[in-house]
Design an enzyme around this catalytic site. Structure first.
Site, mmCIF file in Angstrom:
data_model
loop_
_atom_site.group_PDB
_atom_site.id
_atom_site.type_symbol
_atom_site.label_atom_id
_atom_site.label_comp_id
_atom_site.label_asym_id
_atom_site.label_seq_id
_atom_site.Cartn_x
_atom_site.Cartn_y
_atom_site.Cartn_z
ATOM 1 N N TYR A 117 -2.391 -1.560 7.672
ATOM 2 C CA TYR A 117 -3.390 -2.585 7.961
ATOM 3 C C TYR A 117 -3.717 -2.608 9.441
ATOM 4 C CZ TYR A 117 -2.744 -4.482 3.319
ATOM 5 O OH TYR A 117 -2.698 -4.643 1.961
ATOM 6 N N GLN A 177 0.259 2.574 -6.042
ATOM 7 C CA GLN A 177 -1.161 2.912 -5.961
ATOM 8 C C GLN A 177 -1.948 2.536 -7.231
ATOM 9 O OE1 GLN A 177 -1.457 6.850 -4.479
ATOM 10 N NE2 GLN A 177 -3.247 6.360 -3.254
ATOM 11 N N SER A 228 -7.887 -1.742 -3.549
ATOM 12 C CA SER A 228 -8.606 -0.469 -3.484
ATOM 13 C C SER A 228 -9.736 -0.445 -4.502
ATOM 14 C CB SER A 228 -7.662 0.702 -3.760
ATOM 15 O OG SER A 228 -6.802 0.853 -2.674
ATOM 16 N N ARG A 251 0.863 -1.192 0.000
ATOM 17 C CA ARG A 251 0.000 0.000 0.000
ATOM 18 C C ARG A 251 0.894 1.235 0.000
ATOM 19 N NH1 ARG A 251 -4.935 -2.598 1.311
ATOM 20 N NH2 ARG A 251 -5.942 -1.276 -0.191
ATOM 21 N N ASP A 296 -3.186 -1.068 -7.316
ATOM 22 C CA ASP A 296 -3.802 -1.558 -6.087
ATOM 23 C C ASP A 296 -5.211 -2.130 -6.334
ATOM 24 O OD1 ASP A 296 -4.727 -2.016 -3.550
ATOM 25 O OD2 ASP A 296 -4.026 -0.116 -2.729
HETATM 26 P P1 NAD Z 1 -8.874 -4.156 4.932
HETATM 27 O O1 NAD Z 1 -9.805 -4.537 3.842
HETATM 28 O O2 NAD Z 1 -7.716 -5.038 5.251
HETATM 29 O O3 NAD Z 1 -9.758 -3.932 6.265
HETATM 30 C C1 NAD Z 1 -10.884 -3.071 6.262
HETATM 31 C C2 NAD Z 1 -10.879 -2.234 7.505
HETATM 32 O O4 NAD Z 1 -11.222 -3.052 8.620
HETATM 33 C C3 NAD Z 1 -9.566 -1.573 7.831
HETATM 34 O O5 NAD Z 1 -9.730 -0.169 7.877
HETATM 35 C C4 NAD Z 1 -9.208 -2.173 9.187
HETATM 36 O O6 NAD Z 1 -8.543 -1.231 10.026
HETATM 37 C C5 NAD Z 1 -10.570 -2.507 9.725
HETATM 38 N N1 NAD Z 1 -10.576 -3.460 10.854
HETATM 39 C C6 NAD Z 1 -9.841 -4.589 11.031
HETATM 40 N N2 NAD Z 1 -10.132 -5.178 12.206
HETATM 41 C C7 NAD Z 1 -11.082 -4.432 12.798
HETATM 42 C C8 NAD Z 1 -11.808 -4.510 14.024
HETATM 43 N N3 NAD Z 1 -11.599 -5.498 14.897
HETATM 44 N N4 NAD Z 1 -12.719 -3.552 14.284
HETATM 45 C C9 NAD Z 1 -12.929 -2.541 13.406
HETATM 46 N N5 NAD Z 1 -12.281 -2.398 12.244
HETATM 47 C C10 NAD Z 1 -11.369 -3.317 11.943
HETATM 48 O O7 NAD Z 1 -8.282 -2.696 4.718
HETATM 49 P P2 NAD Z 1 -8.192 -1.800 3.406
HETATM 50 O O8 NAD Z 1 -9.478 -1.138 3.173
HETATM 51 O O9 NAD Z 1 -7.628 -2.610 2.311
HETATM 52 O O10 NAD Z 1 -7.170 -0.696 3.854
HETATM 53 C C11 NAD Z 1 -6.118 -0.947 4.748
HETATM 54 C C12 NAD Z 1 -5.264 0.301 4.901
HETATM 55 O O11 NAD Z 1 -4.513 0.534 3.714
HETATM 56 C C13 NAD Z 1 -6.003 1.599 5.172
HETATM 57 O O12 NAD Z 1 -5.217 2.306 6.088
HETATM 58 C C14 NAD Z 1 -5.983 2.331 3.869
HETATM 59 O O13 NAD Z 1 -6.101 3.719 4.004
HETATM 60 C C15 NAD Z 1 -4.620 1.915 3.378
HETATM 61 N N6 NAD Z 1 -4.493 2.044 1.931
HETATM 62 C C16 NAD Z 1 -3.370 2.635 1.450
HETATM 63 C C17 NAD Z 1 -3.216 2.759 0.078
HETATM 64 C C18 NAD Z 1 -1.984 3.399 -0.473
HETATM 65 O O14 NAD Z 1 -1.240 4.003 0.248
HETATM 66 N N7 NAD Z 1 -1.728 3.245 -1.739
HETATM 67 C C19 NAD Z 1 -4.162 2.273 -0.781
HETATM 68 C C20 NAD Z 1 -5.297 1.664 -0.253
HETATM 69 C C21 NAD Z 1 -5.437 1.546 1.117
#
Ligand code: NAD
Length: 375
Positions: free
Chosen positions: A227, A126, A132, A121, A129
């Site tokens: 994560y 990006q 996303s 990430r 990804d």
């Molecule tokens: P994911 O699909 O792995 O999880 C979804 C969400 O569930 C996450 O926000 C996680 O914190 C939350 N979660 C996990 N356990 C939990 C619990 N017990 N209670 C409540 N919530 C809980 O995550 P994702 O949507 O793929 O994103 C993960 C991270 O990556 C985020 O911080 C996002 O902003 C980041 N991200 C970064 C980039 C980048 O920099 N290029 C791109 C996409 C996402």
């Protein structure tokens, strides 16, 4: 140097998506010959003619695509482990973190596998990804599904018969999917509350006009991976009490919480669902990795005390055209990157993170650390 041959396999019927749209063929055709299995894009709204016009060659069967390609593109698995001749590189979204047993089918000499759900990430990665892309569409679709199943309207509506109050949504997990669910629900006029274990998501939730539910004692993402970390039992109990209260007031609960490679955390217990209003709807898009709701059954509709619980495992596929367009851009960005950097595979972070099988050997550090070499 001979031109690389890229093949696009048709997904199983219920997947509907494709990972290369005609616009992707246009982008790649100066560097590669592209074979597309006939009707590979049809259920996503891309015709065979559009692929041909973009410069692809159509063939009838998956075997012809496999035989005629060096790089094979798909969303899901197609290769079952039969002998192959020559070198083949499979690029997919194989989710090995949750299904490490599937690595085994690729452990044959000459096979290399990249799985794009392992993309780091980072800003540099990006454009590649896929998580996303899938997350955004899933969050959006979850809200539409909930709105369609709900017995009440989502926005406030004033008419001759009186005023309908706006629906109350609770979104659990405010990553990509959760944030898109919040944005979509807000656009429809819902009053939204949300929570996530990552404190960083508070600002994002609030910027979308939702209220962030705060509970003290979460283990935050200290390693900076972006994560969620696994949470303590004590914290999970505290959050359950709070969620119990919020869920009982909600018309719709959307759950999206996941921890990479682990079973999804249980956030909505049977007792909490018992406390929900009749007519309320739960959409659990963590269903594919175990579900956040105790009553979720993958791809089934469960009615529990007049609460509807939906557990779609591939909700992104019901919006196949848009999902395919985004995936296609991600895959093309990855292929362009791979073709440019393949000589530096060992040092390149993006390639190393996504490489799962190298010439028949299981090599991915994240998968090996989570599940060992027994895959
Ligand atoms: P994911 O699909 O792995 O999880 C979804 C969400 O569930 C996450 O926000 C996680 O914190 C939350 N979660 C996990 N356990 C939990 C619990 N017990 N209670 C409540 N919530 C809980 O995550 P994702 O949507 O793929 O994103 C993960 C991270 O990556 C985020 O911080 C996002 O902003 C980041 N991200 C970064 C980039 C980048 O920099 N290029 C791109 C996409 C996402």
């Amino acid at each position: 140097m001979s031109t690389v041959r890229i093949g696009v396999l048709k997904e199983r019927a219920d997947r509907r998506v494709t990972v290369l749209a005609p616009s992707g063929v246009e982008r790649l055709k100066s560097q590669a010959q592209i074979l597309v299995q006939r009707d590979a894009g049809r259920s996503a709204g891309f015709t065979n003619e559009a692929y041909e016009a973009a410069g692809a060659k159509l063939v009838d069967s998956a075997e012809e695509v496999m035989d005629g390609s060096d790089i094979l593109l798909s969303y899901d698995h197609h290769y079952e482990g039969a002998a192959i001749t020559g070198n083949k590189t499979f690029i997919g979204t194989f989710n090995f973190l949750w299904t490490p047993e599937n690595v085994g089918r690729y452990l044959h000499s000459g096979i290399t596998v990249f799985s794009l759900d392992l993309i780091p990430r980072s800003t540099l990665a990006q454009a590649m990804d896929v998580l996303s892309s899938v997350g955004s569409i899933s969050g959006y679709q979850a809200v539409l599904l909930a709105a369609e199943r709900s017995l009440a309207t989502v926005p406030m509506i004033t008419s001759a018969g009186g005023t309908l109050r706006p629906a109350k949504f609770l979104v659990m997990g405010a990553g990509v999917a959760g944030l898109q669910a919040i944005a979509t629900a807000r656009r429809l006029g819902a009053v939204v509350k949300a929570y996530d274990v990552r404190a960083a998501s508070k600002e994002e939730v609030e910027s979308l006009g939702a209220t962030f539910i705060e509970v003290e004692g979460a283990v935050d993402d200290s390693k900076g991976t972006g994560y969620a970390s696994q949470q303590s039992e004590e914290f999970l109990k505290k959050i359950r009490d709070r969620i119990h209260e919020e869920a009982s007031k909600s018309d719709v609960v959307i759950t999206t919480a996941r921890v990479p490679g682990r079973k999804a955390p249980l956030l909505l217990t049977e007792e909490m669902v018992n406390g929900m209003k009749p007519g309320a709807v739960v959409v659990d898009i963590a269903a594919a990795t175990g579900g956040n709701c105790a009553l979720t059954q993958p791809d089934k509709t469960v009615m529990h005390n007049e609460v509807t619980i939906l557990g779609p495992t591939s909700i992104e596929c019901s919006c196949a055209h848009s999902t395919s367009f985004l995936l296609s851009n991600n895959y093309v960005a990855f292929i362009e990157y791979l073709l440019k950097h393949k000589e530096k595979l060992a040092e390149d972070q993006i390639l190393r993170s996504t490489l799962v099988v190298q010439d028949g050997k299981s090599v991915n550090e994240r998968i090996l650390a989570l599940h060992g070499a027994a895959n």
